[in-house]
Design a protein around this motif. Structure first.
Motif, PDB file in Angstrom:
ATOM      1  N   VAL A  14      36.613  28.394  33.397  1.00 39.58           N
ATOM      2  CA  VAL A  14      36.435  28.886  34.766  1.00 39.58           C
ATOM      3  C   VAL A  14      34.947  29.024  35.064  1.00 39.58           C
ATOM      4  CG1 VAL A  14      36.865  30.784  36.367  1.00 39.58           C
ATOM      5  CG2 VAL A  14      38.629  30.117  34.711  1.00 39.58           C
ATOM      6  N   LEU A  15      34.523  28.486  36.203  1.00 45.25           N
ATOM      7  CA  LEU A  15      33.143  28.611  36.657  1.00 45.25           C
ATOM      8  C   LEU A  15      33.127  29.439  37.933  1.00 45.25           C
ATOM      9  CD1 LEU A  15      30.116  27.661  36.444  1.00 45.25           C
ATOM     10  CD2 LEU A  15      30.749  25.873  38.095  1.00 45.25           C
ATOM     11  N   ILE A  48      35.152  22.286  32.825  1.00 46.28           N
ATOM     12  CA  ILE A  48      35.607  23.257  33.814  1.00 46.28           C
ATOM     13  C   ILE A  48      36.878  22.754  34.493  1.00 46.28           C
ATOM     14  CG2 ILE A  48      35.051  24.313  36.047  1.00 46.28           C
ATOM     15  CD1 ILE A  48      33.619  25.595  33.700  1.00 46.28           C
ATOM     16  N   THR A  49      37.871  23.641  34.594  1.00 47.21           N
ATOM     17  CA  THR A  49      39.122  23.329  35.287  1.00 47.21           C
ATOM     18  C   THR A  49      39.209  24.024  36.637  1.00 47.21           C
ATOM     19  OG1 THR A  49      40.298  23.050  33.189  1.00 47.21           O
ATOM     20  CG2 THR A  49      41.650  23.444  35.123  1.00 47.21           C
ATOM     21  N   VAL A  50      38.685  25.246  36.721  1.00 50.06           N
ATOM     22  CA  VAL A  50      38.803  26.061  37.936  1.00 50.06           C
ATOM     23  C   VAL A  50      37.424  26.552  38.356  1.00 50.06           C
ATOM     24  CG1 VAL A  50      39.822  28.118  38.982  1.00 50.06           C
ATOM     25  CG2 VAL A  50      41.132  26.797  37.313  1.00 50.06           C
ATOM     26  N   VAL A  51      37.151  26.477  39.658  1.00 46.91           N
ATOM     27  CA  VAL A  51      35.904  26.974  40.238  1.00 46.91           C
ATOM     28  C   VAL A  51      36.233  28.102  41.200  1.00 46.91           C
ATOM     29  CG1 VAL A  51      33.890  26.426  41.667  1.00 46.91           C
ATOM     30  CG2 VAL A  51      34.761  24.736  40.015  1.00 46.91           C
ATOM     31  N   ILE A  52      35.587  29.239  41.032  1.00 48.67           N
ATOM     32  CA  ILE A  52      35.703  30.366  41.964  1.00 48.67           C
ATOM     33  C   ILE A  52      34.422  30.424  42.785  1.00 48.67           C
ATOM     34  CG2 ILE A  52      35.907  32.871  42.205  1.00 48.67           C
ATOM     35  CD1 ILE A  52      37.252  32.898  39.441  1.00 48.67           C
ATOM     36  N   PRO A 185      40.768  45.855  47.235  1.00 53.07           N
ATOM     37  CA  PRO A 185      39.364  45.666  46.833  1.00 53.07           C
ATOM     38  C   PRO A 185      39.047  46.110  45.414  1.00 53.07           C
ATOM     39  CG  PRO A 185      39.478  46.524  49.064  1.00 53.07           C
ATOM     40  CD  PRO A 185      40.880  46.548  48.522  1.00 53.07           C
ATOM     41  N   GLU A 186      39.635  47.221  44.983  1.00 51.31           N
ATOM     42  CA  GLU A 186      39.309  47.732  43.647  1.00 51.31           C
ATOM     43  C   GLU A 186      39.834  46.844  42.528  1.00 51.31           C
ATOM     44  OE1 GLU A 186      42.868  50.180  45.229  1.00 51.31           O
ATOM     45  OE2 GLU A 186      41.006  49.289  45.997  1.00 51.31           O
ATOM     46  N   ASN A 187      40.807  45.988  42.844  1.00 48.20           N
ATOM     47  CA  ASN A 187      41.373  45.095  41.830  1.00 48.20           C
ATOM     48  C   ASN A 187      40.961  43.642  42.039  1.00 48.20           C
ATOM     49  OD1 ASN A 187      42.880  47.333  40.849  1.00 48.20           O
ATOM     50  ND2 ASN A 187      44.505  46.912  42.337  1.00 48.20           N
ATOM     51  N   PHE A 188      40.118  43.400  43.041  1.00 52.45           N
ATOM     52  CA  PHE A 188      39.917  42.031  43.512  1.00 52.45           C
ATOM     53  C   PHE A 188      39.367  41.105  42.438  1.00 52.45           C
ATOM     54  CE2 PHE A 188      37.610  38.708  45.935  1.00 52.45           C
ATOM     55  CZ  PHE A 188      38.689  38.189  46.620  1.00 52.45           C
ATOM     56  N   GLN A 189      38.222  41.442  41.868  1.00 53.73           N
ATOM     57  CA  GLN A 189      37.583  40.541  40.904  1.00 53.73           C
ATOM     58  C   GLN A 189      38.472  40.281  39.702  1.00 53.73           C
ATOM     59  OE1 GLN A 189      35.000  38.840  41.619  1.00 53.73           O
ATOM     60  NE2 GLN A 189      34.328  39.933  43.443  1.00 53.73           N
ATOM     61  N   ALA A 190      39.129  41.336  39.199  1.00 50.47           N
ATOM     62  CA  ALA A 190      39.982  41.191  38.022  1.00 50.47           C
ATOM     63  C   ALA A 190      41.182  40.292  38.309  1.00 50.47           C
ATOM     64  CB  ALA A 190      40.450  42.563  37.537  1.00 50.47           C
ATOM     65  N   GLU A 191      41.808  40.480  39.476  1.00 50.59           N
ATOM     66  CA  GLU A 191      42.995  39.681  39.794  1.00 50.59           C
ATOM     67  C   GLU A 191      42.637  38.222  40.084  1.00 50.59           C
ATOM     68  OE1 GLU A 191      46.115  41.027  42.287  1.00 50.59           O
ATOM     69  OE2 GLU A 191      45.824  43.142  41.766  1.00 50.59           O
ATOM     70  N   ALA A 196      42.680  32.686  38.074  1.00 54.38           N
ATOM     71  CA  ALA A 196      41.913  31.500  37.693  1.00 54.38           C
ATOM     72  C   ALA A 196      42.149  31.129  36.239  1.00 54.38           C
ATOM     73  CB  ALA A 196      40.418  31.750  37.942  1.00 54.38           C
ATOM     74  N   GLN A 197      42.186  32.112  35.358  1.00 59.03           N
ATOM     75  CA  GLN A 197      42.398  31.838  33.940  1.00 59.03           C
ATOM     76  C   GLN A 197      43.801  31.289  33.690  1.00 59.03           C
ATOM     77  OE1 GLN A 197      40.147  31.728  31.760  1.00 59.03           O
ATOM     78  NE2 GLN A 197      38.566  33.269  32.111  1.00 59.03           N
ATOM     79  N   GLU A 198      44.781  31.769  34.441  1.00 56.34           N
ATOM     80  CA  GLU A 198      46.145  31.230  34.300  1.00 56.34           C
ATOM     81  C   GLU A 198      46.174  29.752  34.688  1.00 56.34           C
ATOM     82  OE1 GLU A 198      48.551  33.758  36.712  1.00 56.34           O
ATOM     83  OE2 GLU A 198      48.517  35.424  35.277  1.00 56.34           O
ATOM     84  N   LEU A 199      45.494  29.402  35.782  1.00 56.49           N
ATOM     85  CA  LEU A 199      45.415  27.991  36.176  1.00 56.49           C
ATOM     86  C   LEU A 199      44.655  27.179  35.130  1.00 56.49           C
ATOM     87  CD1 LEU A 199      44.561  28.293  39.976  1.00 56.49           C
ATOM     88  CD2 LEU A 199      46.632  27.274  39.029  1.00 56.49           C
TER      89      LEU A 199
END
Length: 260
Positions: A14-15, A48-52, A185-191, A196-199
């Motif tokens: 993930v990037l 890299i497979t997924v880009v955020i 918002p408090e869970n945003f980055q983690a979720e 992304a990691q699942e993909l």
């Protein structure tokens, strides 16, 4: 490659591309050039497979263009600026990687257009707005909004948003399919990272070829589109992951994909 307004961080496959031009990530020529270069760099990263794509700022993903710079442009400069932003966003569609817009604040004008060029749009719930307000300024979206929005939400809804220069809440954007999921918002980055990691744990080559087949074939007549599908199916069949996935199924075990 070094950037003034962008940082790239790799975690496994993930990037994360983080945007940081205070106060609201306004798009100008220099920032647009950096986006083009960063997206091009990401496209070439074989592991890299997924880009955020997200923002380092608290309240804005990209809250539009740098209006002062736009106001000073003549017609030729305005066309070049549009071409630059369209070119950057086209890379997101073209790259054989899954691209997630992690919309953690206002996504207006060019910010909405960038998100439209991504494969997934995940947004924080709350007060952030998303939309294309250009008509209210007497201008038109120039980074793909008039073309990508109708393809995503349908002609009637898109025309209403474009002609009235509408912006909307995350809840309304979710209801019309402009965004795919709302996250607290408090869970945003983690979720976002978990998604992304699942993909990224999947068969990266197959995911890339699926994306390519969809985008390349969607505007073709069916027979021509099916030929596109056959082309990418044949290319994918040569990959390690295709062979591994089929072998693992026969052997009744979990596949070990390598993005190769």
């Amino acid at each position: 490659m070094s950037y003034e307004f962008i940082t790239l961080k790799q975690e496994g496959r993930v990037l994360t591309i983080s945007l940081n031009r205070p106060p609201t990530n306004p798009l100008n020529g220099v920032f647009g050039q950096e986006l083009f270069k960063a997206f091009s760099e990401a496209e070439q990263m074989e592991d890299i497979t997924v880009v955020i794509i997200t923002s380092a700022l608290e309240k804005a993903f990209i809250a539009g263009a740098d209006i002062k710079e736009m106001a000073a442009q003549d017609a030729a400069e305005a066309e070049q600026f549009s071409k630059l932003l369209q070119g950057a966003n086209n890379i997101l569609n073209r790259m054989k990687k899954i691209v997630i817009a992690a919309i953690n604040g206002h996504a207006l004008g060019g910010g909405c257009e960038l998100a439209l060029a991504c494969d997934y749009r995940l947004m924080t719930s709350g007060k952030a707005l998303i939309g294309l307000p250009e008509a209210g300024l007497g201008i038109i979206p120039g980074a793909g909004g008039t073309q990508r929005l109708p393809r995503l939400v349908g002609l009637s809804k898109a025309l209403d948003i474009l002609l009235r220069g509408r912006t909307m809440s995350p809840q309304e954007a979710l209801a019309i399919g402009l965004v795919d999921k709302l996250i607290e918002p408090e869970n945003f980055q983690a979720e976002v990272m978990q998604f992304a990691q699942e993909l990224a744990a999947g068969a990266g080559k197959a995911l890339g070829y699926i994306k390519a087949a969809v985008y390349e074939g969607i505007d073709f007549p069916l027979e021509q589109a099916l030929a596109v599908e056959r082309k990418y199916s044949a290319e994918n069949s040569k990959t390690h992951d295709a062979k591994e996935g089929l072998t693992a199924f026969v052997e009744k075990r979990r596949p070990e994909f390598k993005n190769e």
